[in-house]
Write a protein that holds these residues in place. Structure first.
Motif, PDB file in Angstrom:
ATOM      1  N   ASP A 153       0.807  -1.222   0.000  1.00  0.00           N
ATOM      2  CA  ASP A 153       0.000   0.000   0.000  1.00  0.00           C
ATOM      3  C   ASP A 153       0.840   1.272   0.000  1.00  0.00           C
ATOM      4  O   ASP A 153       0.529   2.223  -0.717  1.00  0.00           O
ATOM      5  CB  ASP A 153      -0.963   0.014   1.197  1.00  0.00           C
ATOM      6  N   ASN A 154       1.917   1.293   0.783  1.00  0.00           N
ATOM      7  CA  ASN A 154       2.721   2.514   0.850  1.00  0.00           C
ATOM      8  C   ASN A 154       3.381   2.846  -0.482  1.00  0.00           C
ATOM      9  O   ASN A 154       3.468   4.002  -0.880  1.00  0.00           O
ATOM     10  CB  ASN A 154       3.759   2.445   1.979  1.00  0.00           C
ATOM     11  N   LEU A 155       3.837   1.829  -1.220  1.00  0.00           N
ATOM     12  CA  LEU A 155       4.428   2.077  -2.536  1.00  0.00           C
ATOM     13  C   LEU A 155       3.358   2.484  -3.542  1.00  0.00           C
ATOM     14  O   LEU A 155       3.582   3.383  -4.361  1.00  0.00           O
ATOM     15  CB  LEU A 155       5.173   0.844  -3.037  1.00  0.00           C
ATOM     16  N   ALA A 156       2.211   1.836  -3.484  1.00  0.00           N
ATOM     17  CA  ALA A 156       1.121   2.186  -4.395  1.00  0.00           C
ATOM     18  C   ALA A 156       0.682   3.630  -4.180  1.00  0.00           C
ATOM     19  O   ALA A 156       0.428   4.360  -5.150  1.00  0.00           O
ATOM     20  CB  ALA A 156      -0.052   1.228  -4.206  1.00  0.00           C
ATOM     21  N   MET A 157       0.635   4.058  -2.935  1.00  0.00           N
ATOM     22  CA  MET A 157       0.252   5.447  -2.642  1.00  0.00           C
ATOM     23  C   MET A 157       1.308   6.422  -3.151  1.00  0.00           C
ATOM     24  O   MET A 157       0.981   7.487  -3.680  1.00  0.00           O
ATOM     25  CB  MET A 157       0.010   5.629  -1.135  1.00  0.00           C
ATOM     26  N   ALA A 158       2.564   6.057  -3.028  1.00  0.00           N
ATOM     27  CA  ALA A 158       3.639   6.918  -3.519  1.00  0.00           C
ATOM     28  C   ALA A 158       3.577   7.042  -5.035  1.00  0.00           C
ATOM     29  O   ALA A 158       3.697   8.141  -5.582  1.00  0.00           O
ATOM     30  CB  ALA A 158       5.002   6.375  -3.078  1.00  0.00           C
ATOM     31  N   VAL A 159       3.354   5.933  -5.727  1.00  0.00           N
ATOM     32  CA  VAL A 159       3.226   5.948  -7.185  1.00  0.00           C
ATOM     33  C   VAL A 159       2.064   6.841  -7.586  1.00  0.00           C
ATOM     34  O   VAL A 159       2.187   7.698  -8.472  1.00  0.00           O
ATOM     35  CB  VAL A 159       3.045   4.514  -7.736  1.00  0.00           C
ATOM     36  N   GLU A 160       0.941   6.657  -6.929  1.00  0.00           N
ATOM     37  CA  GLU A 160      -0.246   7.458  -7.227  1.00  0.00           C
ATOM     38  C   GLU A 160       0.006   8.946  -6.986  1.00  0.00           C
ATOM     39  O   GLU A 160      -0.435   9.799  -7.766  1.00  0.00           O
ATOM     40  CB  GLU A 160      -1.412   6.978  -6.360  1.00  0.00           C
ATOM     41  N   SER A 161       0.752   9.267  -5.949  1.00  0.00           N
ATOM     42  CA  SER A 161       1.020  10.681  -5.647  1.00  0.00           C
ATOM     43  C   SER A 161       1.885  11.345  -6.720  1.00  0.00           C
ATOM     44  O   SER A 161       1.705  12.513  -7.035  1.00  0.00           O
ATOM     45  CB  SER A 161       1.655  10.831  -4.263  1.00  0.00           C
ATOM     46  N   GLY A 191       1.458  15.349 -11.190  1.00  0.00           N
ATOM     47  CA  GLY A 191       1.766  15.693 -12.569  1.00  0.00           C
ATOM     48  C   GLY A 191       3.184  15.379 -12.991  1.00  0.00           C
ATOM     49  O   GLY A 191       3.611  15.785 -14.073  1.00  0.00           O
ATOM     50  N   LEU A 192       3.920  14.683 -12.144  1.00  0.00           N
ATOM     51  CA  LEU A 192       5.300  14.333 -12.495  1.00  0.00           C
ATOM     52  C   LEU A 192       5.363  13.217 -13.534  1.00  0.00           C
ATOM     53  O   LEU A 192       6.363  13.097 -14.259  1.00  0.00           O
ATOM     54  CB  LEU A 192       6.073  13.933 -11.237  1.00  0.00           C
ATOM     55  N   PHE A 193       4.330  12.398 -13.593  1.00  0.00           N
ATOM     56  CA  PHE A 193       4.226  11.299 -14.556  1.00  0.00           C
ATOM     57  C   PHE A 193       2.812  11.273 -15.104  1.00  0.00           C
ATOM     58  O   PHE A 193       1.870  11.687 -14.429  1.00  0.00           O
ATOM     59  CB  PHE A 193       4.548   9.948 -13.896  1.00  0.00           C
ATOM     60  N   ASN A 194       2.658  10.751 -16.317  1.00  0.00           N
ATOM     61  CA  ASN A 194       1.341  10.668 -16.939  1.00  0.00           C
ATOM     62  C   ASN A 194       0.511   9.503 -16.420  1.00  0.00           C
ATOM     63  O   ASN A 194      -0.717   9.543 -16.468  1.00  0.00           O
ATOM     64  CB  ASN A 194       1.463  10.548 -18.459  1.00  0.00           C
ATOM     65  N   SER A 195       1.203   8.447 -15.955  1.00  0.00           N
ATOM     66  CA  SER A 195       0.487   7.255 -15.503  1.00  0.00           C
ATOM     67  C   SER A 195       1.323   6.484 -14.485  1.00  0.00           C
ATOM     68  O   SER A 195       2.527   6.714 -14.351  1.00  0.00           O
ATOM     69  CB  SER A 195       0.163   6.341 -16.688  1.00  0.00           C
TER      70      SER A 195
END
Length: 72
Positions: free
Chosen positions: A10-18, A23-27
């Protein structure tokens, strides 16, 4: 191109989502591809060095075998 399915804590998924929301990444895929590319780039030198050391050790062992057979 190969597809992979990844389960993230969960912590990595939240970081990716953030990163995407900021706006640092498109997806999320772009975040993961950047992370994997950076990991490979960073560790390429380590792998090259490891293989070189293994080759040197193999060569030394083979040379010792030849030297021992000639001294008999």
């Amino acid at each position: 191109m190969k597809s992979l399915s990844v389960d993230l804590p969960d912590n990595l998924a939240m970081a990716v989502e953030s990163y995407v929301k900021a706006g640092l990444f498109n997806s999320e895929i772009d975040v993961l591809m950047a992370a994997i590319s950076e990991f490979i780039r960073h560790n390429r030198i380590d792998l090259t060095e490891k293989f070189a050391i293994e080759d040197i050790e193999w060569t030394k062992k083979e040379a010792n075998k030849v030297n021992e057979s000639h001294s008999l």
